[in-house]
Design an enzyme around this catalytic site. Structure first.
Site, PDB file in Angstrom:
ATOM      1  N   GLY A 245      15.093   1.647  -9.853  1.00 18.38           N
ATOM      2  CA  GLY A 245      14.583   3.012  -9.920  1.00 18.38           C
ATOM      3  C   GLY A 245      14.831   3.550 -11.312  1.00 18.38           C
ATOM      4  O   GLY A 245      15.630   2.988 -12.066  1.00 18.38           O
TER       5      GLY A 245
ATOM      6  N   CYS B  65      19.112  -3.969  -9.838  1.00 22.34           N
ATOM      7  CA  CYS B  65      19.085  -3.008 -10.935  1.00 22.34           C
ATOM      8  C   CYS B  65      19.698  -1.666 -10.511  1.00 22.34           C
ATOM      9  O   CYS B  65      20.893  -1.611 -10.282  1.00 22.34           O
ATOM     10  CB  CYS B  65      17.658  -2.861 -11.460  1.00 22.34           C
ATOM     11  SG  CYS B  65      17.616  -2.246 -13.132  1.00 22.34           S
ATOM     12  N   TYR B  66      18.913  -0.598 -10.354  1.00 22.04           N
ATOM     13  CA  TYR B  66      19.502   0.672  -9.914  1.00 22.04           C
ATOM     14  C   TYR B  66      20.269   0.462  -8.611  1.00 22.04           C
ATOM     15  O   TYR B  66      21.351   1.020  -8.412  1.00 22.04           O
ATOM     16  CB  TYR B  66      18.394   1.722  -9.710  1.00 22.04           C
ATOM     17  CG  TYR B  66      18.929   3.077  -9.270  1.00 22.04           C
ATOM     18  CD1 TYR B  66      19.393   3.985 -10.207  1.00 22.04           C
ATOM     19  CD2 TYR B  66      18.976   3.424  -7.918  1.00 22.04           C
ATOM     20  CE1 TYR B  66      19.900   5.216  -9.818  1.00 22.04           C
ATOM     21  CE2 TYR B  66      19.483   4.655  -7.516  1.00 22.04           C
ATOM     22  CZ  TYR B  66      19.946   5.550  -8.467  1.00 22.04           C
ATOM     23  OH  TYR B  66      20.448   6.775  -8.080  1.00 22.04           O
TER      24      TYR B  66
ATOM     25  N   HIS C 164      15.594  -8.383 -12.353  1.00 24.95           N
ATOM     26  CA  HIS C 164      14.616  -8.260 -11.265  1.00 24.95           C
ATOM     27  C   HIS C 164      14.202  -9.640 -10.759  1.00 24.95           C
ATOM     28  O   HIS C 164      13.332 -10.274 -11.348  1.00 24.95           O
ATOM     29  CB  HIS C 164      13.387  -7.488 -11.755  1.00 24.95           C
ATOM     30  CG  HIS C 164      13.665  -6.040 -11.960  1.00 24.95           C
ATOM     31  ND1 HIS C 164      13.512  -5.101 -10.964  1.00 24.95           N
ATOM     32  CD2 HIS C 164      14.145  -5.362 -13.028  1.00 24.95           C
ATOM     33  CE1 HIS C 164      13.873  -3.917 -11.403  1.00 24.95           C
ATOM     34  NE2 HIS C 164      14.257  -4.046 -12.661  1.00 24.95           N
TER      35      HIS C 164
ATOM     36  N   GLU D 130      12.432 -10.311  -8.294  1.00 21.29           N
ATOM     37  CA  GLU D 130      11.119 -10.275  -7.642  1.00 21.29           C
ATOM     38  C   GLU D 130       9.955 -10.542  -8.595  1.00 21.29           C
ATOM     39  O   GLU D 130       8.857 -10.851  -8.160  1.00 21.29           O
ATOM     40  CB  GLU D 130      10.918  -8.922  -6.932  1.00 21.29           C
ATOM     41  CG  GLU D 130      10.751  -7.694  -7.838  1.00 21.29           C
ATOM     42  CD  GLU D 130      12.073  -7.091  -8.314  1.00 21.29           C
ATOM     43  OE1 GLU D 130      13.092  -7.800  -8.292  1.00 21.29           O
ATOM     44  OE2 GLU D 130      12.069  -5.915  -8.720  1.00 21.29           O
TER      45      GLU D 130
ATOM     46  N   SER E 177     -18.804  -3.922   0.491  1.00 21.73           N
ATOM     47  CA  SER E 177     -19.446  -4.384  -0.738  1.00 21.73           C
ATOM     48  C   SER E 177     -19.655  -5.892  -0.724  1.00 21.73           C
ATOM     49  O   SER E 177     -20.436  -6.424  -1.500  1.00 21.73           O
ATOM     50  CB  SER E 177     -18.568  -4.022  -1.937  1.00 21.73           C
ATOM     51  OG  SER E 177     -17.403  -4.839  -1.938  1.00 21.73           O
ATOM     52  N   GLY E 178     -18.921  -6.577   0.155  1.00 26.06           N
ATOM     53  CA  GLY E 178     -18.997  -8.033   0.156  1.00 26.06           C
ATOM     54  C   GLY E 178     -17.897  -8.661  -0.692  1.00 26.06           C
ATOM     55  O   GLY E 178     -17.731  -9.867  -0.717  1.00 26.06           O
ATOM     56  N   GLY E 179     -17.135  -7.827  -1.394  1.00 21.24           N
ATOM     57  CA  GLY E 179     -15.968  -8.317  -2.139  1.00 21.24           C
ATOM     58  C   GLY E 179     -14.847  -8.670  -1.165  1.00 21.24           C
ATOM     59  O   GLY E 179     -14.941  -8.364   0.025  1.00 21.24           O
ATOM     60  N   VAL E 180     -13.807  -9.285  -1.697  1.00 21.46           N
ATOM     61  CA  VAL E 180     -12.720  -9.766  -0.825  1.00 21.46           C
ATOM     62  C   VAL E 180     -12.073  -8.610  -0.048  1.00 21.46           C
ATOM     63  O   VAL E 180     -11.926  -8.675   1.175  1.00 21.46           O
ATOM     64  CB  VAL E 180     -11.637 -10.499  -1.653  1.00 21.46           C
ATOM     65  CG1 VAL E 180     -10.506 -10.967  -0.764  1.00 21.46           C
ATOM     66  CG2 VAL E 180     -12.247 -11.673  -2.404  1.00 21.46           C
ATOM     67  N   ASP E 181     -11.723  -7.545  -0.752  1.00 22.34           N
ATOM     68  CA  ASP E 181     -10.963  -6.473  -0.099  1.00 22.34           C
ATOM     69  C   ASP E 181     -11.765  -5.778   0.995  1.00 22.34           C
ATOM     70  O   ASP E 181     -11.275  -5.596   2.111  1.00 22.34           O
ATOM     71  CB  ASP E 181     -10.495  -5.433  -1.128  1.00 22.34           C
ATOM     72  CG  ASP E 181      -9.692  -6.064  -2.246  1.00 22.34           C
ATOM     73  OD1 ASP E 181      -9.213  -7.204  -2.052  1.00 22.34           O
ATOM     74  OD2 ASP E 181      -9.551  -5.440  -3.312  1.00 22.34           O
ATOM     75  N   SER E 182     -12.995  -5.391   0.673  1.00 26.41           N
ATOM     76  CA  SER E 182     -13.748  -4.668   1.698  1.00 26.41           C
ATOM     77  C   SER E 182     -14.118  -5.604   2.844  1.00 26.41           C
ATOM     78  O   SER E 182     -14.189  -5.185   3.996  1.00 26.41           O
ATOM     79  CB  SER E 182     -14.977  -3.970   1.109  1.00 26.41           C
ATOM     80  OG  SER E 182     -16.007  -4.876   0.826  1.00 26.41           O
ATOM     81  N   SER E 183     -14.298  -6.901   2.561  1.00 28.22           N
ATOM     82  CA  SER E 183     -14.636  -7.838   3.634  1.00 28.22           C
ATOM     83  C   SER E 183     -13.458  -8.042   4.593  1.00 28.22           C
ATOM     84  O   SER E 183     -13.630  -8.045   5.809  1.00 28.22           O
ATOM     85  CB  SER E 183     -15.036  -9.202   3.062  1.00 28.22           C
ATOM     86  OG  SER E 183     -16.215  -9.064   2.312  1.00 28.22           O
TER      87      SER E 183
ATOM     88  N   LYS F 271      -3.156  -9.046  -3.440  1.00 25.93           N
ATOM     89  CA  LYS F 271      -4.430  -9.765  -3.355  1.00 25.93           C
ATOM     90  C   LYS F 271      -4.317 -11.091  -2.580  1.00 25.93           C
ATOM     91  O   LYS F 271      -5.132 -11.369  -1.709  1.00 25.93           O
ATOM     92  CB  LYS F 271      -4.943 -10.048  -4.771  1.00 25.93           C
ATOM     93  CG  LYS F 271      -6.388 -10.473  -4.812  1.00 25.93           C
ATOM     94  CD  LYS F 271      -7.269  -9.272  -4.655  1.00 25.93           C
ATOM     95  CE  LYS F 271      -8.738  -9.583  -4.728  1.00 25.93           C
ATOM     96  NZ  LYS F 271      -9.513  -8.334  -4.834  1.00 25.93           N
TER      97      LYS F 271
END
Ligand code: XMP
Length: 515
Positions: free
Chosen positions: A55, A82-83, A172, A174, A226-232, A371
C-alpha cells in the site's frame, strides 16, 4: 460446496488483484477484502491464511490503514507483503521508519539472498532477483522473528516467526520480475497454510453463475457483443447463468476479418439466449465512403455503432441490467479498483455508459479476472479455441487497415490476404509467440510482372508485433521462410495485390496499427 479460503487483506496496493490471481493460480480459493472489514466477518470466513498487501502509506503515520491486532491471535498464518510486512512488524513490537538514505530505500530489481531453510523459500535457489518498491525501512524486527532474506542494501528483506506462521517480505513476490515469486506464494499456501489445492476454474465458473443468478433474479440483461475475447466470454457466462433472460446484440459492421461474423454467431448457437445479429455493413460503408482521415473513420464508426445499438435496444425495450465485459486490467487502469490505488490512465471500456439504453444497473461478471483467466473461463464454458485465443482486434476493425479510401472490394481483398497470413502463422506454430499480427492494404500501387503481362496493383504490408502491454511493441522476427510462403501465396491467390512488404518498425516511433 465450500473451499479452503485465503483472504487477501487490501491496504491499497497496485498489485492486490494480482496477488489474488496468483493464489488462484496455485489452486486455492481467495477473496480480496478491504482492510476495514470487521475481524468477526473475516473470522467467519474461516480462512486458512491471510495475505496483507502492499500500500502507498507509512505504518507509523496516524491515519495509515491498520488491522485489529487480534488478527494475530487467531492462529491463522499471515504473509505480509511490503506495507503488509511493515504493518505486521509494527503491530508485533518491531519498528518501522522512513529510510534515511538511498541505501535502505529500494525500488526495482534487487539481487536478493534467501535462507532456504525458511518454509517460504523451501526448494528455491538461495539467490535471485526480487522486485522492491518501498521507501520505509524495518529498523527493528519484532521479537520472535528471524531474518530470512537480505539484499546488499538491506539486512531484513524477509522476516519470519515460523512457530506462529508469520512471514513478511519487503519485495513483491506476485510480480513477474521477482524470480520464483509465485513459488514463494505457493510455499506459503502449501507449506505454511497446508492448502490442499481444492480450487479450479470449474469452481470459479460455478460460483460466478450462482452470483449472477442471485444478482439478476428474473431480470432482463442486455449485452453488446463485439466478438472479442472479453465480450464473448461474458456472453457465454451470462448465457449459461440466465439463458433466455439475456439478449446479445452483435453489430456486424462489415469491417471484421474473414468469416468472423459467422464464427461468432456459430459459437453462441448452443445457448438459449436471444442472439441478435444486425447486418449493418451497408450503413457503415455508406457513412465511410470517401473518408480517408483515420480519426474521422474512428469517430464515424463509433457513432454509427452507438446508433445501431440504440435502435436494437429500443426494440427490446427497458432492461434491468446492461452487461459489460470489463476485465480487471481495465478496472485498475481507470483507477476504480480499490481505494488508495493511483490512477494510471482512463480506459475506454469503463465509465462510458450508454445513456440511451433504459437500464437500472450494470453487471460486469469478469471484473476480477485477468486476461488469461478470462480465456480459461471461456474454455471451461465450452467456447471454441479460436474465439478464446483471439488476438486483440480494434473496434474500428479493418477500416483502419485499409489505408485511405475504403470500399467493399478493398475490404474483401484485405480479408483474403489477412486470412492467408493468419493461416501461415498458425501453420508455422508462431501464433502463440506473436502478440498481434495482421495485414494492411496500403494505397500505394506499383508495377509488377505476372506471367507475361504488366500489373499495376496494390502493395500489402504485413505487420506483426510482440508486446506485453501494447504501450510499446517490437516487430516480430518472423523467419524468412514463413514470410516467403505468405508472400508467394498472397500474390498468387489474391487478385489486386502484386507486392508485399514487411513492417520492421517498433512502437514507438510507429504505432501497432497503421492508422
Ligand atoms: P496502436 O496502433 O495505438 O495500437 O499502437 C495499440 C493496440 O490498440 C488497438 N487499437 C484500437 N483498439 N479501438 C480499439 O478498440 C481503436 O480505435 C484502436 N486503435 C488501435 C490495436 O489493435 C493494438 O492492439
Amino acid at each position: 460446496m465450500s473451499h479452503q479460503t485465503v483472504i487477501v487483506l487490501d491496504f491499497g496496493g497496485q498489485y492486490n488483484q494480482l496477488i489474488a490471481r496468483r493464489v488462484r493460480e496455485c489452486g486455492v480459493y481467495c477473496e480480496v477484502k478491504p482492510y476495514t472489514t470487521p475481524l468477526a466477518d473475516l473470522k467467519a470466513m474461516q480462512p486458512i491464511g491471510f495475505i496483507f498487501t502492499g500500500g502507498p502509506n507509512s505504518v507509523y503515520l496516524p491515519d495509515s490503514p491498520q488491522v485489529d491486532p487480534a488478527i494475530f491471535e487467531l492462529g491463522v498464518p499471515v504473509l505480509g507483503i511490503c506495507y503488509g510486512c511493515q504493518l505486521m512488524a509494527h503491530h508485533l513490537g518491531g519498528r518501522v521508519t522512513a529510510a534515511q538514505d538511498d541505501s535502505a530505500r529500494e525500488y526495482g530489481k534487487t539481487e536478493t539472498f534467501y535462507d532456504t531453510a525458511c518454509k517460504l523459500f523451501k526448494d528455491l535457489p538461495a539467490q535471485g532477483i526480487s522486485w522492491m518498491s518501498h521507501g520505509d525501512y524495518m529498523e527493528k524486527v519484532p521479537e520472535g522473528f528471524a531474518l530470512m532474506a537480505h539484499s546488499h542494501a538491506c539486512p531484513n528483506v524477509a522476516i519470519a516467526d515460523e512457530a506462529r506462521g508469520f512471514y513478511g517480505v519487503q519485495f513483491h513476490p506476485e510480480v513477474n520480475h521477482t524470480e520464483n515469486g509465485v513459488r514463494m506464494i505457493r510455499n506459503f499456501l502449501y507449506e505454511v497454510c497446508h492448502a490442499t489445492g481444492d480450487w479450479t476454474m470449474e469452481d470459479y465458473k460455478r460460483t460466478a453463475i450462482a452470483a449472477i443468478r442471485e444478482k439478476v433474479g428474473d431480470g432482463k440483461v442486455l449485452l453488446a457483443l463485439s466478438g472479442g475475447v472479453d465480450s464473448s466470454v461474458c456472453a457465454a457466462l451470462l448465457a449459461e447463468a440466465i439463458g433466455e433472460q439475456l439478449t446479445c446484440v452483435f453489430v456486424d459492421h462489415g469491417l471484421m476479418r474473414k468469416n468472423e461474423g459467422d464464427e461468432v454467431e456459430a459459437a453462441f448457437a448452443p445457448w438459449a439466449m436471444h442472439f441478435v445479429r444486425v447486418d449493418a455493413e451497408a450503413r457503415f460503408l455508406a457513412k465511410l465512403a470517401g473518408v480517408t482521415e483515420p480519426e474521422r473513420k474512428r469517430k464515424i464508426i463509433g457513432e454509427e455503432f452507438i446508433r445501431v445499438f440504440e435502435e436494437e435496444a429500443k426494440k427490446i425495450g427497458a432492461v434491468d441490467f446492461l452487461a459489460q465485459g470489463t476485465i480487471y486490467p481495465d478496472v485498475i487502469e481507470s483507477g476504480s479498483g480499490k481505494a488508495g490505488a493511483a490512477v494510471i490512465k482512463s480506459h475506454h471500456n469503463v465509465g462510458g455508459l450508454p445513456d440511451y439504453v433504459d437500464f437500472k444497473e450494470i453487471v460486469e461478471p469478469l471484473r476480477l479476472l485477468f486476461k488469461d483467466e478470462v480465456r480459461q473461463l471461456g474454455r471451461e464454458l465450452g467456447l471454441p479455441e479460436y474465439l478464446v485465443t483471439r488476438q486483440p482486434f480494434p473496434g474500428p476493425g479493418l477500416a483502419i487497415r485499409v489505408i485511405g479510401d475504403l470500399t467493399k472490394a478493398k475490404l474483401d481483398t484485405l480479408r483474403d490476404a489477412d486470412a492467408i497470413y493468419r493461416e501461415e502463422i498458425a501453420a508455422a506454430g508462431l501464433a502463440g509467440d506473436i502478440s498481434q499480427y495482421f495485414a494492411v492494404l496500403t494505397n500505394t500501387r506499383s508495377v509488377g510482372v505476372m506471367g507475361d503481362g504488366r500489373t499495376y496493383d496494390y502493395t500489402l504490408a504485413l505487420r506483426a508485433v510482440t508486446t506485453s502491454d501494447f504501450m510499446t511493441a517490437d516487430w516480430a522476427r518472423i523467419p524468412y521462410e514463413v514470410l516467403d510462403r505468405v508472400s508467394v501465396r498472397i500474390v498468387n491467390e489474391v487478385p489486386g495485390i502484386n507486392r508485399i512488404v514487411y513492417d520492421i518498425t517498433s512502437k514507438p516511433p510507429a504505432t501497432v496499427e497503421w492508422e
